[in-house]
Design a protein around this motif. Structure first.
Motif, short mmCIF file in Angstrom:
data_model
loop_
_atom_site.label_atom_id
_atom_site.label_comp_id
_atom_site.label_asym_id
_atom_site.label_seq_id
_atom_site.Cartn_x
_atom_site.Cartn_y
_atom_site.Cartn_z
N ARG A 35 -7.51 14.81 -6.94
CA ARG A 35 -7.87 15.79 -7.96
C ARG A 35 -6.87 15.84 -9.11
N ARG A 36 -5.58 15.71 -8.82
CA ARG A 36 -4.55 15.97 -9.83
C ARG A 36 -3.96 14.71 -10.47
N TYR A 37 -3.68 13.70 -9.68
CA TYR A 37 -2.85 12.60 -10.18
C TYR A 37 -3.51 11.22 -10.15
N HIS A 38 -4.69 11.13 -9.54
CA HIS A 38 -5.30 9.81 -9.39
C HIS A 38 -5.51 9.11 -10.73
N ALA A 39 -5.93 9.87 -11.74
CA ALA A 39 -6.26 9.26 -13.03
C ALA A 39 -5.03 8.80 -13.79
N GLN A 40 -3.89 9.44 -13.58
CA GLN A 40 -2.71 9.13 -14.39
C GLN A 40 -1.76 8.14 -13.74
N ASP A 41 -1.87 7.91 -12.44
CA ASP A 41 -0.97 6.99 -11.76
C ASP A 41 -1.39 5.54 -11.96
N SER A 42 -0.43 4.64 -11.78
CA SER A 42 -0.71 3.21 -11.94
C SER A 42 -1.57 2.71 -10.78
N ARG A 43 -2.13 1.53 -10.97
CA ARG A 43 -2.99 0.95 -9.94
C ARG A 43 -2.21 0.66 -8.67
N VAL A 44 -0.94 0.30 -8.82
CA VAL A 44 -0.12 -0.01 -7.65
C VAL A 44 0.06 1.22 -6.78
N VAL A 45 0.35 2.36 -7.40
CA VAL A 45 0.53 3.61 -6.65
C VAL A 45 -0.77 4.03 -5.98
N LYS A 46 -1.88 3.88 -6.69
CA LYS A 46 -3.18 4.22 -6.11
C LYS A 46 -3.47 3.36 -4.88
N CYS A 47 -3.22 2.06 -5.00
CA CYS A 47 -3.45 1.16 -3.87
C CYS A 47 -2.54 1.49 -2.70
N LEU A 48 -1.30 1.88 -3.01
CA LEU A 48 -0.35 2.26 -1.96
C LEU A 48 -0.87 3.46 -1.19
N VAL A 49 -1.32 4.48 -1.90
CA VAL A 49 -1.82 5.70 -1.25
C VAL A 49 -3.02 5.39 -0.37
N VAL A 50 -3.96 4.59 -0.88
CA VAL A 50 -5.15 4.25 -0.12
C VAL A 50 -4.80 3.42 1.11
N ALA A 51 -3.88 2.45 0.94
CA ALA A 51 -3.48 1.60 2.06
C ALA A 51 -2.80 2.41 3.16
N SER A 95 1.61 1.80 12.52
CA SER A 95 2.78 2.66 12.30
C SER A 95 3.86 1.92 11.54
N CYS A 96 4.06 0.66 11.90
CA CYS A 96 5.04 -0.18 11.23
C CYS A 96 4.67 -0.38 9.76
N ALA A 97 3.39 -0.62 9.51
CA ALA A 97 2.92 -0.83 8.13
C ALA A 97 3.12 0.42 7.27
N ILE A 98 2.81 1.59 7.84
CA ILE A 98 2.98 2.85 7.09
C ILE A 98 4.44 3.07 6.73
N ALA A 99 5.32 2.94 7.72
CA ALA A 99 6.74 3.18 7.49
C ALA A 99 7.29 2.22 6.44
N THR A 100 6.92 0.96 6.53
CA THR A 100 7.45 -0.03 5.59
C THR A 100 6.96 0.22 4.17
N MET A 101 5.67 0.51 4.01
CA MET A 101 5.13 0.76 2.67
C MET A 101 5.78 1.98 2.02
N VAL A 102 5.93 3.05 2.79
CA VAL A 102 6.53 4.27 2.23
C VAL A 102 8.00 4.03 1.89
N GLN A 103 8.74 3.37 2.76
CA GLN A 103 10.15 3.08 2.49
C GLN A 103 10.31 2.17 1.28
N GLN A 104 9.42 1.19 1.12
CA GLN A 104 9.50 0.32 -0.05
C GLN A 104 9.19 1.07 -1.34
N PHE A 105 8.33 2.08 -1.25
CA PHE A 105 8.05 2.93 -2.41
C PHE A 105 9.32 3.66 -2.85
N TYR A 106 10.06 4.17 -1.87
CA TYR A 106 11.31 4.85 -2.20
C TYR A 106 12.37 3.87 -2.71
N CYS A 107 12.34 2.64 -2.22
CA CYS A 107 13.25 1.62 -2.74
C CYS A 107 12.94 1.31 -4.20
#
Length: 302
Positions: A35-51, A95-107
């Motif tokens: 509702r709030r941020y989907h339209a303004q975020d980059s495609r990479v961030v959108k794909c990250l959230v969906v994944a 679980s491994c995939a989730i942790a790695t994707m989120v940690q790489q986002f913070y990196c």
């Protein structure tokens, strides 16, 4: 600790209940993000959230299947309680995939704030190392036929959880240090950075504590499912950490703006000597330009 039904399959059932609650919270956060941020975020961030959400859904479904198999299907075949239901081990990959994707986002955030490829890569390596160890553990766990054999993988489990906790703590500390050095001394940007520091520390705390407690429980109570209880919650915590971080951007900025306006009002409530017009105009111009540029950089990153 003596092995009982309560501290094994009882804990597994409780883990599913709490995990389902956290999954529901994650779905709510995802709806708020759309509702709030989907339209303004980059495609990479959108794909990250969906994944991340897809992996979270798959892990929750596999976990529910495993518990149903143990606690419902085993009524007619109690021997299944001694065997390994594959879905309980397959969910480790998600679980491994989730942790790695989120940690790489913070990196990536570390790189954007610190503008240091070396620092971001160094933290990223710790995350990928944890991922590699957990994958090795998962591959070996899927091949097991009896639950009692899981204890043979104790060292790998301890290494994976420890590295995951180290990665989370390192990410939080590095982000806090970088934000501390990013302060300019201006009230508006300083308020914003202070809030980001507190928020960064708080979002990394649940996953770090959960991974550390799981590691301690593996060593202290290897014959129970206590460590499995905490480990199964990690995926939901990482998902919520990412979504809460993305959904709190406007809240943090608005609070910072409100605090800045309140401070400005208090500072100007008394009588003050008014400097010459030209001096005042120059000072205001310098302050606005400096504060705006720094504020823009921090806001774009977060």
């Amino acid at each position: 600790m003596k092995t009982t039904v309560d501290n094994t399959y009882g804990l597994l059932f409780i883990a599913v209940v709490i995990s389902a609650s956290l999954y529901g919270a994650g779905i709510l956060q995802f709806w708020m993000y759309i509702r709030r941020y989907h339209a303004q975020d980059s495609r990479v961030v959108k794909c990250l959230v969906v994944a991340v959400l897809i992996c979270d859904t798959c892990q929750q479904a596999l976990l529910c299947h495993a518990v149903y198999k143990y606690l419902v299907s085993s009524i007619s075949d109690p021997t299944i309680l001694l065997s390994v239901v594959n879905t309980l081990m397959i969910e480790l990959f998600f679980s491994c995939a989730i942790a790695t994707m989120v940690q790489q986002f913070y990196c990536w955030r570390i790189y954007k704030i610190g503008q240091s490829v070396l620092l971001a890569v160094a933290v990223s390596v710790v995350s990928w190392t944890s991922c590699a160890v957990l994958i090795v553990y998962s591959v070996k766990a899927v091949k097991l036929s009896l639950l009692g054999e899981v204890i043979n993988l104790e060292s790998l489990s301890i290494a994976a959880n420890t590295l995951s906790a180290v990665a989370d703590v390192t990410i939080s500390l590095v982000l806090v240090i970088l934000l501390q050095h990013a302060k300019t001394g201006f009230k508006r940007s300083t308020d914003l950075v202070n809030r980001l520091m507190i928020f960064t520390f708080n979002t990394g705390l649940p996953t770090s504590i959960c991974a550390l407690v799981a590691t301690i429980c593996i060593a202290a109570f290897p014959n129970t499912f206590l460590y499995i209880f905490f480990f199964l919650l990690l995926g939901r915590l990482y998902t919520n950490s990412l979504l809460v971080t993305l959904n709190s951007r406007e809240y943090i900025k608005s609070k910072s703006d409100n605090a800045s306006r309140e401070q400005y009002s208090l500072e100007n409530s008394g009588r003050q000597r008014i400097p010459p017009a030209s001096s005042q105009r120059d000072a205001i111009t310098i302050r606005i330009e400096t504060d705006t540029m720094h504020d823009y950089h921090v806001r774009k990153t977060f």
